[in-house]
Design an enzyme around this catalytic site. Structure first.
Site, PDB file in Angstrom:
ATOM      1  N   CYS A 113       9.110 -24.977 -77.304  1.00 22.30           N
ATOM      2  CA  CYS A 113       7.783 -24.724 -76.721  1.00 22.30           C
ATOM      3  C   CYS A 113       7.100 -25.997 -76.230  1.00 22.30           C
ATOM      4  O   CYS A 113       6.114 -25.924 -75.501  1.00 22.30           O
ATOM      5  CB  CYS A 113       6.904 -23.993 -77.718  1.00 22.30           C
ATOM      6  SG  CYS A 113       7.569 -22.391 -78.165  1.00 22.30           S
ATOM      7  N   HIS A 252      -0.316 -24.830 -75.348  1.00 21.16           N
ATOM      8  CA  HIS A 252       0.812 -23.904 -75.427  1.00 21.16           C
ATOM      9  C   HIS A 252       0.309 -22.589 -76.021  1.00 21.16           C
ATOM     10  O   HIS A 252      -0.506 -22.588 -76.945  1.00 21.16           O
ATOM     11  CB  HIS A 252       1.917 -24.516 -76.303  1.00 21.16           C
ATOM     12  CG  HIS A 252       2.986 -23.524 -76.645  1.00 21.16           C
ATOM     13  ND1 HIS A 252       3.683 -22.846 -75.671  1.00 21.16           N
ATOM     14  CD2 HIS A 252       3.443 -23.066 -77.842  1.00 21.16           C
ATOM     15  CE1 HIS A 252       4.546 -22.028 -76.258  1.00 21.16           C
ATOM     16  NE2 HIS A 252       4.424 -22.137 -77.575  1.00 21.16           N
ATOM     17  N   ASN A 282       4.181 -15.512 -75.667  1.00 19.91           N
ATOM     18  CA  ASN A 282       4.724 -16.868 -75.700  1.00 19.91           C
ATOM     19  C   ASN A 282       5.963 -16.923 -74.804  1.00 19.91           C
ATOM     20  O   ASN A 282       7.014 -16.400 -75.158  1.00 19.91           O
ATOM     21  CB  ASN A 282       5.067 -17.240 -77.146  1.00 19.91           C
ATOM     22  CG  ASN A 282       5.584 -18.659 -77.284  1.00 19.91           C
ATOM     23  OD1 ASN A 282       5.855 -19.337 -76.298  1.00 19.91           O
ATOM     24  ND2 ASN A 282       5.743 -19.119 -78.518  1.00 19.91           N
TER      25      ASN A 282
HETATM   26  N1  COA Z   1       3.307  -5.873 -87.485  1.00 18.40           N
HETATM   27  C1  COA Z   1       2.746  -5.507 -88.642  1.00 18.40           C
HETATM   28  N2  COA Z   1       2.885  -6.216 -89.775  1.00 18.40           N
HETATM   29  C2  COA Z   1       3.619  -7.327 -89.719  1.00 18.40           C
HETATM   30  C3  COA Z   1       4.239  -7.766 -88.549  1.00 18.40           C
HETATM   31  C4  COA Z   1       4.064  -6.978 -87.401  1.00 18.40           C
HETATM   32  N3  COA Z   1       4.604  -7.298 -86.206  1.00 18.40           N
HETATM   33  N4  COA Z   1       4.900  -8.918 -88.787  1.00 18.40           N
HETATM   34  C5  COA Z   1       4.702  -9.208 -90.084  1.00 18.40           C
HETATM   35  N5  COA Z   1       3.919  -8.239 -90.666  1.00 18.40           N
HETATM   36  C6  COA Z   1       3.460  -8.156 -92.031  1.00 18.40           C
HETATM   37  C7  COA Z   1       4.253  -9.019 -92.969  1.00 18.40           C
HETATM   38  O1  COA Z   1       5.427  -8.334 -93.394  1.00 18.40           O
HETATM   39  C8  COA Z   1       3.270  -9.230 -94.092  1.00 18.40           C
HETATM   40  O2  COA Z   1       3.255  -8.061 -94.907  1.00 18.40           O
HETATM   41  P1  COA Z   1       3.100  -8.207 -96.510  1.00 18.40           P
HETATM   42  O3  COA Z   1       1.776  -8.895 -96.703  1.00 18.40           O
HETATM   43  O4  COA Z   1       3.147  -6.798 -96.947  1.00 18.40           O
HETATM   44  O5  COA Z   1       4.254  -9.051 -96.921  1.00 18.40           O
HETATM   45  C9  COA Z   1       1.924  -9.303 -93.373  1.00 18.40           C
HETATM   46  O6  COA Z   1       2.130  -8.689 -92.103  1.00 18.40           O
HETATM   47  C10 COA Z   1       1.430 -10.713 -93.163  1.00 18.40           C
HETATM   48  O7  COA Z   1       2.491 -11.508 -92.682  1.00 18.40           O
HETATM   49  P2  COA Z   1       2.331 -13.034 -92.405  1.00 18.40           P
HETATM   50  O8  COA Z   1       3.663 -13.595 -92.013  1.00 18.40           O
HETATM   51  O9  COA Z   1       1.594 -13.648 -93.547  1.00 18.40           O
HETATM   52  O10 COA Z   1       1.364 -12.998 -91.149  1.00 18.40           O
HETATM   53  P3  COA Z   1       0.698 -14.202 -90.423  1.00 18.40           P
HETATM   54  O11 COA Z   1      -0.759 -14.039 -90.448  1.00 18.40           O
HETATM   55  O12 COA Z   1       1.282 -15.517 -90.868  1.00 18.40           O
HETATM   56  O13 COA Z   1       1.170 -13.955 -88.923  1.00 18.40           O
HETATM   57  C11 COA Z   1       2.760 -14.809 -87.356  1.00 18.40           C
HETATM   58  C12 COA Z   1       2.552 -13.958 -88.598  1.00 18.40           C
HETATM   59  C13 COA Z   1       4.243 -14.796 -86.999  1.00 18.40           C
HETATM   60  C14 COA Z   1       1.966 -14.177 -86.220  1.00 18.40           C
HETATM   61  C15 COA Z   1       2.258 -16.241 -87.634  1.00 18.40           C
HETATM   62  O14 COA Z   1       2.814 -16.722 -88.814  1.00 18.40           O
HETATM   63  C16 COA Z   1       2.582 -17.193 -86.527  1.00 18.40           C
HETATM   64  O15 COA Z   1       2.077 -17.087 -85.434  1.00 18.40           O
HETATM   65  N6  COA Z   1       3.438 -18.206 -86.820  1.00 18.40           N
HETATM   66  C17 COA Z   1       3.797 -19.182 -85.832  1.00 18.40           C
HETATM   67  C18 COA Z   1       4.781 -18.555 -84.912  1.00 18.40           C
HETATM   68  C19 COA Z   1       5.058 -19.355 -83.712  1.00 18.40           C
HETATM   69  O16 COA Z   1       4.148 -19.727 -83.021  1.00 18.40           O
HETATM   70  N7  COA Z   1       6.332 -19.575 -83.421  1.00 18.40           N
HETATM   71  C20 COA Z   1       6.745 -20.204 -82.218  1.00 18.40           C
HETATM   72  C21 COA Z   1       6.661 -21.678 -82.312  1.00 18.40           C
HETATM   73  S1  COA Z   1       5.446 -22.288 -81.281  1.00 18.40           S
END
Ligand code: COA
Length: 330
Positions: A113, A252, A282
Site C-alpha cells: 500500500c 492511503h 483499498n
Molecule cells: N463482518 C462482520 N464481523 C466481522 C467482520 C466482517 N466483515 N470481520 C471481522 N468481524 C468480527 C470479528 O470476527 C470480531 O468478532 P468477535 O468479537 O466475535 O471475535 C469482531 O468483528 C471484531 O473484529 P476486529 O478484528 O477486532 O475488528 P476491528 O475493529 O479491528 O476491524 C479491520 C477489523 C480488519 C477492519 C481492522 O482491523 C483493520 O482495518 N485493520 C487494518 C487492515 C488494513 O488496513 N490492512 C491493509 C494494510 S494497509
C-alpha cells in the site's frame, strides 16, 4: 531542479461490488463494514482476460492524452503493484508495450500500500538528476486476484483500480521531501504467503489458501495508525509546516479510522483530507493517485500537499510536494 506532477489519470473497472453484495457472500453486514472501515462499495475487474497491466495501460493512455504528449516521449515507467500480471515480465514492461512507449524502460516496485509513494520518490530522482524529462509512475492493483471471497476479515476491504501521474522537471514546484520506512517483521501480520520462492505453488499451498492475502487485522491496524500518523507529523515538523500551511493530506485509503488518526495528529481540519474509500475500498498502490485524480480540479499551483501511506511489509512513509498547476488539462 525538482520533479513535479504535471498530469494525473486513473482507471476503474465498471463492475461494482457493494456491501449488500458481500452480505450474500460472507457473514457480514453493511453497518459493520461502514462503521469499521468507511467502505460502501469497491470496483472489481471481472473480465478474466484482463489484469493489472490492462488497468495501468488505460490510466497511462488517459494521462498522455490529457497532457497532449506521445507515448514515445516517455523515458521511464515505474509500476507500484503487488498483483503483477506475472512474476515476469514486469507489469511496467507490459504497460510500455500496450501504450507504445517504445523509447522507455521500466520496472515494478513492490511496497504494497506504500508502493505509490515509494515509486514516486524513486522516479523523482531520475528527473532531479537531470537525466530524464518524462517519468510515468503507475499505482495499479487487481486485488480481487489475491482475495479469498470466503474470508470476511479481508474480502470487505479491497478493490481493483489503477492510476498514474507524469513527472516532469520544474524550477518552482514539485517533490520537496520524503520519509520512507520498512520493517520486515510486518510479514508476521500481513502477507500473501505462497507463490514465491519460499513456498512455490503446490496442490497443498492451493488447498490451504496460501495464495491469498492473510492478515491479523488488529496489529496491522495499530501499526498503521502509529506509522502513518507519526511519519506525517514528522515530515511537517522537519519542513516547518504548521497545519495552516498544509493545503491537503492525501492518505492511503485502507480504513477511515486510520485516516482520522493521521488527520488529528497533523492538526488538520477534515475538509483538507482527501477521502474516497467509500467508493473504491483499498486499491493498494492506486489509492493515492486516484485521490489526486478525483481532487485535481480543486488543486492549485503552490499547494502544499502531504501524501501518506502504510502497507504490508510493513512499509510506510510520507512525501511532501508542492502542486505544480492550476487548471486541469482538458
Ligand atoms: N463482518 C462482520 N464481523 C466481522 C467482520 C466482517 N466483515 N470481520 C471481522 N468481524 C468480527 C470479528 O470476527 C470480531 O468478532 P468477535 O468479537 O466475535 O471475535 C469482531 O468483528 C471484531 O473484529 P476486529 O478484528 O477486532 O475488528 P476491528 O475493529 O479491528 O476491524 C479491520 C477489523 C480488519 C477492519 C481492522 O482491523 C483493520 O482495518 N485493520 C487494518 C487492515 C488494513 O488496513 N490492512 C491493509 C494494510 S494497509
Amino acid at each position: 531542479m525538482r520533479a513535479a506532477i504535471t498530469s494525473v489519470a486513473g482507471y476503474l473497472p465498471d463492475d461494482v461490488l457493494t456491501n449488500a453484495d458481500l452480505e450474500k457472500m460472507v457473514d457480514t453486514n453493511d453497518e459493520w463494514i461502514r462503521s469499521r472501515t468507511g467502505i460502501e462499495e469497491r470496483r472489481i475487474l471481472k473480465d478474466p482476460t484482463k489484469a493489472t497491466s490492462d488497468m495501468g495501460a488505460e490510466a497511462v493512455k488517459t494521462l498522455l492524452e490529457k497532457r497532449g504528449i506521445d507515448a514515445t516521449e516517455i523515458d521511464l515507467i515505474i509500476v507500484a503493484t503487488v498483483t503483477a500480471d506475472m512474476h515476469f515480465p514486469s507489469t511496467a514492461n507490459l504497460i510500455a508495450h500496450k501504450v507504445g512507449a517504445v523509447n522507455s524502460w521500466g520496472y515494478d516496485l513492490s511496497a504494497a500500500c506504500s508502493g505509490f509513494i515509494f515509486a514516486l520518490t524513486t522516479g523523482a530522482k531520475f528527473i532531479e538528476s537531470g537525466q530524464y524529462k518524462k517519468v510515468v509512475i503507475v499505482g495499479a492493483d487487481k486485488m480481487s486476484s489475491i482475495i479469498d471471497y470466503t474470508d470476511r476479515t479481508t474480502c470487505i476491504l479491497f478493490g481493483d483500480g489503477a492510476a498514474a501521474v507524469l513527472l516532469e522537471p520544474s524550477e518552482n514546484h514539485g517533490i520537496i521531501d520524503h520519509k520512507l520506512h520498512v520493517d520486515g517483521n510486518g510479514a508476521n501480520f500481513l502477507r500473501q504467503k505462497a507463490g514465491g520462492s519460499l513456498f512455490p505453488p503446490t496442490h497443498e499451498t492451493v488447498d490451504n489458501k496460501e495464495h491469498v492475502i492473510w492478515q491479523d487485522g488488529q496489529p496491522v491496524f495499530k501499526a498503521a495508525v502509529k506509522g502513518m500518523a507519526d511519519v506525517s507529523y514528522d515530515i511537517m515538523q522537519r519542513n516547518d509546516l504548521a497545519p495552516d500551511d498544509v493545503a491537503w493530506l492525501v492518505p492511503h485509503q485502507a480504513n477511515l479510522r486510520i485516516i482520522d488518526a493521521t488527520q488529528r495528529r497533523m492538526g488538520l481540519p477534515a475538509e483538507k483530507v482527501m477521502i474516497n474509500i467509500q467508493k473504491y475500498g483499498n486499491t493498494t498502490a492506486a489509492t493515492i493517485p486516484l485521490c489526486l485524480r478525483d481532487w485535481e480540479s480543486q488543486l492549485k499551483a503552490g499547494d502544499n500537499i502531504i501524501l501518506a501511506a502504510f502497507g504490508g511489509g510493513f512499509t510506510w512513509g510520507a512525501v511532501y510536494l508542492q502542486w505544480a498547476y492550476d487548471t486541469p488539462q482538458s
